[in-house]
Structures are given as structure tokens and as C-alpha cells.
Design an enzyme around this catalytic site. Sequence first.
Site, mmCIF file in Angstrom:
data_model
loop_
_atom_site.group_PDB
_atom_site.id
_atom_site.type_symbol
_atom_site.label_atom_id
_atom_site.label_comp_id
_atom_site.label_asym_id
_atom_site.label_seq_id
_atom_site.Cartn_x
_atom_site.Cartn_y
_atom_site.Cartn_z
ATOM 1 N N ASN A 7 0.877 -1.174 0.000
ATOM 2 C CA ASN A 7 0.000 0.000 0.000
ATOM 3 C C ASN A 7 0.914 1.223 0.000
ATOM 4 O OD1 ASN A 7 -1.408 2.315 0.924
ATOM 5 N ND2 ASN A 7 -3.040 1.037 1.749
ATOM 6 N N GLU A 34 -4.014 1.882 -2.777
ATOM 7 C CA GLU A 34 -4.132 3.316 -2.463
ATOM 8 C C GLU A 34 -3.331 4.174 -3.432
ATOM 9 O OE1 GLU A 34 -4.298 3.835 2.208
ATOM 10 O OE2 GLU A 34 -5.409 5.388 1.148
ATOM 11 N N ASP A 154 -4.062 -4.947 1.005
ATOM 12 C CA ASP A 154 -4.324 -4.314 2.297
ATOM 13 C C ASP A 154 -5.714 -4.757 2.738
ATOM 14 O OD1 ASP A 154 -4.911 -2.737 4.454
ATOM 15 O OD2 ASP A 154 -4.513 -0.816 3.454
ATOM 16 N N ASN A 156 -7.001 -4.434 5.748
ATOM 17 C CA ASN A 156 -7.554 -3.638 6.853
ATOM 18 C C ASN A 156 -8.174 -4.533 7.927
ATOM 19 O OD1 ASN A 156 -7.081 -0.757 6.750
ATOM 20 N ND2 ASN A 156 -8.195 -0.753 4.810
ATOM 21 N N ASP A 225 -1.489 -6.171 6.109
ATOM 22 C CA ASP A 225 -1.227 -6.478 4.700
ATOM 23 C C ASP A 225 -0.879 -7.965 4.622
ATOM 24 O OD1 ASP A 225 -1.039 -3.603 3.359
ATOM 25 O OD2 ASP A 225 -0.107 -3.523 5.348
ATOM 26 N N ASP A 254 2.791 4.761 4.944
ATOM 27 C CA ASP A 254 2.598 4.208 6.291
ATOM 28 C C ASP A 254 2.588 2.673 6.288
ATOM 29 O OD1 ASP A 254 0.205 4.553 4.931
ATOM 30 O OD2 ASP A 254 -0.805 5.619 6.550
ATOM 31 N N HIS A 255 2.569 2.065 5.090
ATOM 32 C CA HIS A 255 2.684 0.601 4.958
ATOM 33 C C HIS A 255 4.038 0.254 4.346
ATOM 34 C CE1 HIS A 255 -1.815 -0.289 5.146
ATOM 35 N NE2 HIS A 255 -1.814 1.012 4.961
#
Length: 265
Positions: A7, A34, A154, A156, A225, A254-255
Site C-alpha cells: 500500500n 491506495e 491491504d 484492513n 497487509d 505508512d505501509h
Amino acid sequence: MRIATWNVNSIKQRVDHLVTWLGERQPDIVCLQELKCVDEAFPREAIESAGYNVAVHGQKAFNGVAILSKRPFDEVAVRLPGQLLSGDEDPQSRFIEVLVSTAQGVVRVGNLYLPNGNPPETDKYPYKISWMNRLIKYADERLKLGEPFVLTGDFNVIPTPADVHNPAAWAGDALFLPQTRERYRALVNLGLTDALRAVSDAPGLYTFWDYQAGAWQKNQGIRIDHMLLSPQAADRLATVGIDKHVRSWEKPSDHVPVWLDLDVD
DNA sequence: ATGTCGCGACCATCGCGA
């Protein structure tokens, strides 16, 4: 064959990181999430110059997924089957699937960006759960094909307390609610193998650290992930890695990338 | 206790999504 997921939190902001990482990790197939841009704005040339074919399913400002592959695509499909709870088409770009041939046969890769679902008291959470139910139905159909199949992206979803630094802090979050985890187990229990957990029971293996509150500096991460394998892929699993060092690069996502090697070449 | 990004609308800051 090396397959990865990342991501990138805006492909336009991260294309330099991506090209650097492609050079050092040398993956054969990369699933991105994303993108936060429309297809026309995707930096296709930079990635093709690095030796990859590109399949993009973008969207203005939010969501967006892509798959990169050194080998040509035999098939490309976008959008997860099924509709919204309202019965309307799902307008969000969250899924792309490809089929790629190897010397030993084919590998199918499904790349997803599962809805976040926060705040859970809003209609965002039922959207997440209904999306997971659509995913379960899709995965069940794909498993019937008997192919090496990698379902990644991802999710989530924090699967268990071992996948979060401070479980209590996440108790009411859409990524960790009991119903979220139950639907994730229903997906895995169709016959999929969590590649990372097939090779390690270690705690503290994370793929995301929030930009806020010094989460990275304190290693307060979560593992969201995932790379899920059909039996025909799991039987060929050799290695799994998390490229944690990428989170320390300047202006990072951030990933971080997660990757695996399958013995299918 | 707080702490951040990225996008788009719209011009400099704000709301949204995460």
C-alpha cells in the site's frame, strides 16, 4: 516467482520509492493499493522503464489498485463481483486480478484494498462487512479452480492479538472488531494459508505504522497487509519477507512491502 | 496529552479519509 504487496499511499508521492524498491527486491509481480489517482495520472512510464507490465484500476483522490508484472498478463479483470447493500454497483476501485503464465503453468493473483470501516457506528462498517462477504464468495469460486492462487493486499484486518502492539487500544476499531476478525477467519477457513504465519509465529511482525503519535519510532504497528495462498500455491511456498526498512525512508508510505517466493518458475 | 499524511477545492486553509 517473487510476488509482493504494498500500500503506497499515493503512487504519485511514492513512485521514486517504488522504483528504488523494485531494483533492490526484484519482485516478479507487485500488487499496489491506495494509488489515489485516475488511470491517466498513473506514472506508467517510470515503472515500464523498470521492466514491468502495468495493469491499473484507479480512482480520483481515493482507493485505486494496480498490478505490475515482469511477465505479460494472460488475463486482467477489475472490480470484485457483487453489489453494494443497496443493490447498486460498487463505485470504489478496490480490486484487480491477473493471470500470469510460468514455465510450470499459471499463477492467479487477486489484489485488494479492503474497506477500512471506521468509524464502525457509521455506514462505513456495514460496507466493509458486505465487501468481505463478496470477497468470501469470490475466493470460494477461485479455490474451486485448483490453481496456484495468491489473494493479497491491504485487508484492513488485524487477524489476532499477536498482530498488534497494543490490542486493548484497538478493541473498538473496525480493523479489530470481533465481527471483522470472524469474517476474516471465514475467508481463511475456505482453505487459504496465511503465508507469513506459515513461516513464523513471532510476535511484533507488522506491516503498518500510523504516521501519528510516533507509532513508528515506538514500533506500535499492526499487521494488516496479508498474502493468502490456495493449497496449490501454499505447497510451493519457499520464503516470506516484510521490508520493514522501507518505513524509515524519507517521506514513506505508512505501509511497507510484504513479499514471498513461490517455487513455480 | 499530543503528535500525520495526501487529496481536492480553491488560493491558505479546511474537510475528508485513513
